[in-house]
Scaffold this motif. Sequence first.
Motif, PDB file in Angstrom:
ATOM      1  N   ALA A 136      55.488  41.989  26.382  1.00 16.91           N
ATOM      2  CA  ALA A 136      55.974  42.211  27.843  1.00 16.91           C
ATOM      3  C   ALA A 136      55.252  41.375  28.616  1.00 16.91           C
ATOM      4  O   ALA A 136      55.854  40.750  29.659  1.00 16.91           O
ATOM      5  CB  ALA A 136      55.848  43.793  28.196  1.00 16.91           C
ATOM      6  N   ARG A 172      56.771  38.562  30.810  1.00 11.52           N
ATOM      7  CA  ARG A 172      56.646  38.460  32.491  1.00 11.52           C
ATOM      8  C   ARG A 172      56.055  37.091  32.853  1.00 11.52           C
ATOM      9  O   ARG A 172      56.394  36.402  33.995  1.00 11.52           O
ATOM     10  CB  ARG A 172      55.642  39.694  32.710  1.00 11.52           C
ATOM     11  CG  ARG A 172      56.354  40.971  32.870  1.00 11.52           C
ATOM     12  CD  ARG A 172      55.200  42.114  32.752  1.00 11.52           C
ATOM     13  NE  ARG A 172      54.333  41.831  33.663  1.00 11.52           N
ATOM     14  CZ  ARG A 172      54.564  42.836  34.896  1.00 11.52           C
ATOM     15  NH1 ARG A 172      55.494  43.892  34.600  1.00 11.52           N
ATOM     16  NH2 ARG A 172      53.875  42.991  35.714  1.00 11.52           N
ATOM     17  N   GLU A 173      55.149  36.633  32.099  1.00 14.36           N
ATOM     18  CA  GLU A 173      54.625  35.283  32.338  1.00 14.36           C
ATOM     19  C   GLU A 173      55.612  34.087  32.358  1.00 14.36           C
ATOM     20  O   GLU A 173      55.656  33.215  33.225  1.00 14.36           O
ATOM     21  CB  GLU A 173      53.237  35.198  31.624  1.00 14.36           C
ATOM     22  CG  GLU A 173      52.415  33.830  32.072  1.00 14.36           C
ATOM     23  CD  GLU A 173      51.944  33.871  33.422  1.00 14.36           C
ATOM     24  OE1 GLU A 173      51.781  34.989  33.961  1.00 14.36           O
ATOM     25  OE2 GLU A 173      51.667  32.799  34.051  1.00 14.36           O
ATOM     26  N   TRP A 182      58.737  34.521  32.673  1.00  9.79           N
ATOM     27  CA  TRP A 182      59.549  34.490  33.916  1.00  9.79           C
ATOM     28  C   TRP A 182      58.868  34.157  35.439  1.00  9.79           C
ATOM     29  O   TRP A 182      59.520  33.337  36.155  1.00  9.79           O
ATOM     30  CB  TRP A 182      59.987  35.953  34.121  1.00  9.79           C
ATOM     31  CG  TRP A 182      61.034  36.315  34.999  1.00  9.79           C
ATOM     32  CD1 TRP A 182      62.443  35.914  35.044  1.00  9.79           C
ATOM     33  CD2 TRP A 182      60.624  36.955  36.349  1.00  9.79           C
ATOM     34  NE1 TRP A 182      62.944  36.392  36.098  1.00  9.79           N
ATOM     35  CE2 TRP A 182      61.874  36.894  37.080  1.00  9.79           C
ATOM     36  CE3 TRP A 182      59.453  37.344  36.833  1.00  9.79           C
ATOM     37  CZ2 TRP A 182      62.481  37.597  38.231  1.00  9.79           C
ATOM     38  CZ3 TRP A 182      59.734  38.119  38.352  1.00  9.79           C
ATOM     39  CH2 TRP A 182      61.116  37.970  38.816  1.00  9.79           C
ATOM     40  N   LYS A 183      57.647  34.453  35.502  1.00 11.28           N
ATOM     41  CA  LYS A 183      57.270  34.027  36.647  1.00 11.28           C
ATOM     42  C   LYS A 183      57.101  32.686  36.829  1.00 11.28           C
ATOM     43  O   LYS A 183      57.000  31.964  37.711  1.00 11.28           O
ATOM     44  CB  LYS A 183      55.762  34.725  36.702  1.00 11.28           C
ATOM     45  CG  LYS A 183      55.765  36.232  37.082  1.00 11.28           C
ATOM     46  CD  LYS A 183      54.386  37.052  36.754  1.00 11.28           C
ATOM     47  CE  LYS A 183      53.258  36.719  37.500  1.00 11.28           C
ATOM     48  NZ  LYS A 183      52.049  37.068  36.935  1.00 11.28           N
ATOM     49  N   GLU A 193      65.948  35.598  33.846  1.00 10.03           N
ATOM     50  CA  GLU A 193      66.118  36.917  33.682  1.00 10.03           C
ATOM     51  C   GLU A 193      66.887  37.196  32.320  1.00 10.03           C
ATOM     52  O   GLU A 193      67.091  38.038  31.395  1.00 10.03           O
ATOM     53  CB  GLU A 193      66.445  38.016  34.775  1.00 10.03           C
ATOM     54  CG  GLU A 193      66.404  39.445  34.299  1.00 10.03           C
ATOM     55  CD  GLU A 193      66.507  40.257  35.843  1.00 10.03           C
ATOM     56  OE1 GLU A 193      66.000  39.682  36.842  1.00 10.03           O
ATOM     57  OE2 GLU A 193      67.589  41.125  35.598  1.00 10.03           O
ATOM     58  N   ARG A 239      64.680  44.573  33.291  1.00 10.24           N
ATOM     59  CA  ARG A 239      64.205  44.766  34.431  1.00 10.24           C
ATOM     60  C   ARG A 239      62.952  45.681  34.272  1.00 10.24           C
ATOM     61  O   ARG A 239      61.757  45.553  35.026  1.00 10.24           O
ATOM     62  CB  ARG A 239      65.073  45.437  35.361  1.00 10.24           C
ATOM     63  CG  ARG A 239      66.161  44.629  36.218  1.00 10.24           C
ATOM     64  CD  ARG A 239      65.427  43.328  36.595  1.00 10.24           C
ATOM     65  NE  ARG A 239      64.473  43.786  37.673  1.00 10.24           N
ATOM     66  CZ  ARG A 239      63.662  42.464  38.071  1.00 10.24           C
ATOM     67  NH1 ARG A 239      63.760  41.535  37.725  1.00 10.24           N
ATOM     68  NH2 ARG A 239      62.517  43.024  38.952  1.00 10.24           N
ATOM     69  N   LEU A 288      60.222  43.577  33.456  1.00 13.23           N
ATOM     70  CA  LEU A 288      59.613  42.562  34.656  1.00 13.23           C
ATOM     71  C   LEU A 288      59.178  43.247  35.745  1.00 13.23           C
ATOM     72  O   LEU A 288      58.641  42.407  36.876  1.00 13.23           O
ATOM     73  CB  LEU A 288      60.776  41.457  34.898  1.00 13.23           C
ATOM     74  CG  LEU A 288      61.474  40.748  33.926  1.00 13.23           C
ATOM     75  CD1 LEU A 288      62.726  39.807  34.255  1.00 13.23           C
ATOM     76  CD2 LEU A 288      60.203  39.904  33.123  1.00 13.23           C
ATOM     77  N   ASP A 289      59.395  44.326  35.747  1.00 13.95           N
ATOM     78  CA  ASP A 289      58.957  45.361  36.846  1.00 13.95           C
ATOM     79  C   ASP A 289      57.694  45.096  37.650  1.00 13.95           C
ATOM     80  O   ASP A 289      56.610  45.242  36.706  1.00 13.95           O
ATOM     81  CB  ASP A 289      59.258  46.893  36.735  1.00 13.95           C
ATOM     82  CG  ASP A 289      59.052  47.762  37.940  1.00 13.95           C
ATOM     83  OD1 ASP A 289      59.331  47.208  39.115  1.00 13.95           O
ATOM     84  OD2 ASP A 289      58.281  48.665  37.912  1.00 13.95           O
ATOM     85  N   ALA A 338      56.346  42.234  38.266  1.00 15.85           N
ATOM     86  CA  ALA A 338      55.895  40.730  38.192  1.00 15.85           C
ATOM     87  C   ALA A 338      55.775  40.163  39.695  1.00 15.85           C
ATOM     88  O   ALA A 338      55.070  39.334  39.819  1.00 15.85           O
ATOM     89  CB  ALA A 338      56.879  40.137  37.246  1.00 15.85           C
ATOM     90  N   GLU A 360      52.789  41.051  41.770  1.00 16.40           N
ATOM     91  CA  GLU A 360      51.380  40.357  41.036  1.00 16.40           C
ATOM     92  C   GLU A 360      51.429  38.937  41.503  1.00 16.40           C
ATOM     93  O   GLU A 360      50.197  38.116  41.468  1.00 16.40           O
ATOM     94  CB  GLU A 360      51.546  40.272  39.756  1.00 16.40           C
ATOM     95  CG  GLU A 360      51.647  41.744  38.842  1.00 16.40           C
ATOM     96  CD  GLU A 360      51.959  41.668  37.274  1.00 16.40           C
ATOM     97  OE1 GLU A 360      51.964  40.482  36.906  1.00 16.40           O
ATOM     98  OE2 GLU A 360      51.799  42.748  36.650  1.00 16.40           O
TER      99      GLU A 360
END
Length: 393
Positions: free
Chosen positions: A343, A347-348, A350-351, A357, A372, A375-376, A378, A381
């Motif tokens: 996870a 997330r990284e 995606w960021k 997504e 979602r 990624l919630d 993110a 952060e």
Amino acid sequence: MTDTSERLSNHEIGERLRLAREGVKLTQSQAAEVIGAARTTIVAIEQGKRRIQMDELQKLATSYQTSANVILRREAVHLDMVPRFRKLDDSKDIDVERATRLLNDLVSAEVELENALGVTRARNYPPERPILPGEVRSQAEQDAQELRDWLGLGSGPIMDIVSILDLQLGIRVYVRPLHGKVSGLFAYDEAAGACILLNANHSHERLTQTGAHELAHVISTRHQPEVLTEGERFASREERYANIFQRNFIAPARVVRQRFAEITAGQSHLTRRHVILIAHAISLSREATVRRLEELKLAREGTWDWFQGNGGITDAQVREVLGDIPRPNISVVLKGMVPPRLALLAREAWKQELYSEGQLARLLHLDRHGIREVLDGAEREEGEADELVKILR
């Protein structure tokens, strides 16, 4: 992401198409019919002697239950673990086939994200211990206890097998809903390492048992894939080893004897209340607890069958003894269908805008709601992008 198809050679594309075709069990002749060509054309494409046309690629990708983008993306990882499972008798079933394909795809996704982010997975596997000649019981018991000691687990119950496998040992472990008869799968790949898939539909106790059973294969026979199915009869030495290892890793004899002595002190009969309290103390199911007591000669053989023949031990009786205690935490089940480390990679990625997504959802076999959840937070952060909280490397 940019189209990097030109970077792939004809041979690389052909090899990926071969793996995809074999993954859905299509013959070269059947694939040729899809594009209206002769079988020799498919042979030439898969051998890299003929570059495939885009319309042919799209037709084949659809038939292979994938996409042209997946075939052509340079960073896509194409593992081929499924044929290894097909050599097993248990794998000749459509539900097992789906599970093996899912494991293959999830491992590919995790390795692809690692490659995209430039990270490698640290492995902390204990040395492999081949099963020695003779009776396997003593070796399995010793190996299980030594691994508990090595991991520093002490005498406590195994509350979160997934975190032990994933975070402490570096095994790739996934928990997804599978057909009820499939408890778990194990595979080892030289490049990807040890990989385990567990059935999210099973109870916490059963999932723990399956995880420990598959862990035994990492210890003793890691190069041999396995499908653990409902009602498995442990006939082979390897499976007997894994089953004995599982019981001793989860519920070491010394711990069970100690809890039994504490809870039944001064009593003359084993009651349902005793079973409920012992099962709770060692975090096992009622049946597994009684069968473990039988195995250790702390209860007579046939005790569980006696309870079953006389009304069983019900959930209502458990509530009478323990009250409405919360179910044990299972990290992966509570945190979603993606293990914590994977996870974080998603997330990284995606960021950093390496993946959208939708691409991550397809890669991880999740729907929009599922991705979602991964990624919630993110976005929030991003507000912590301060030098004070920067990780020092």
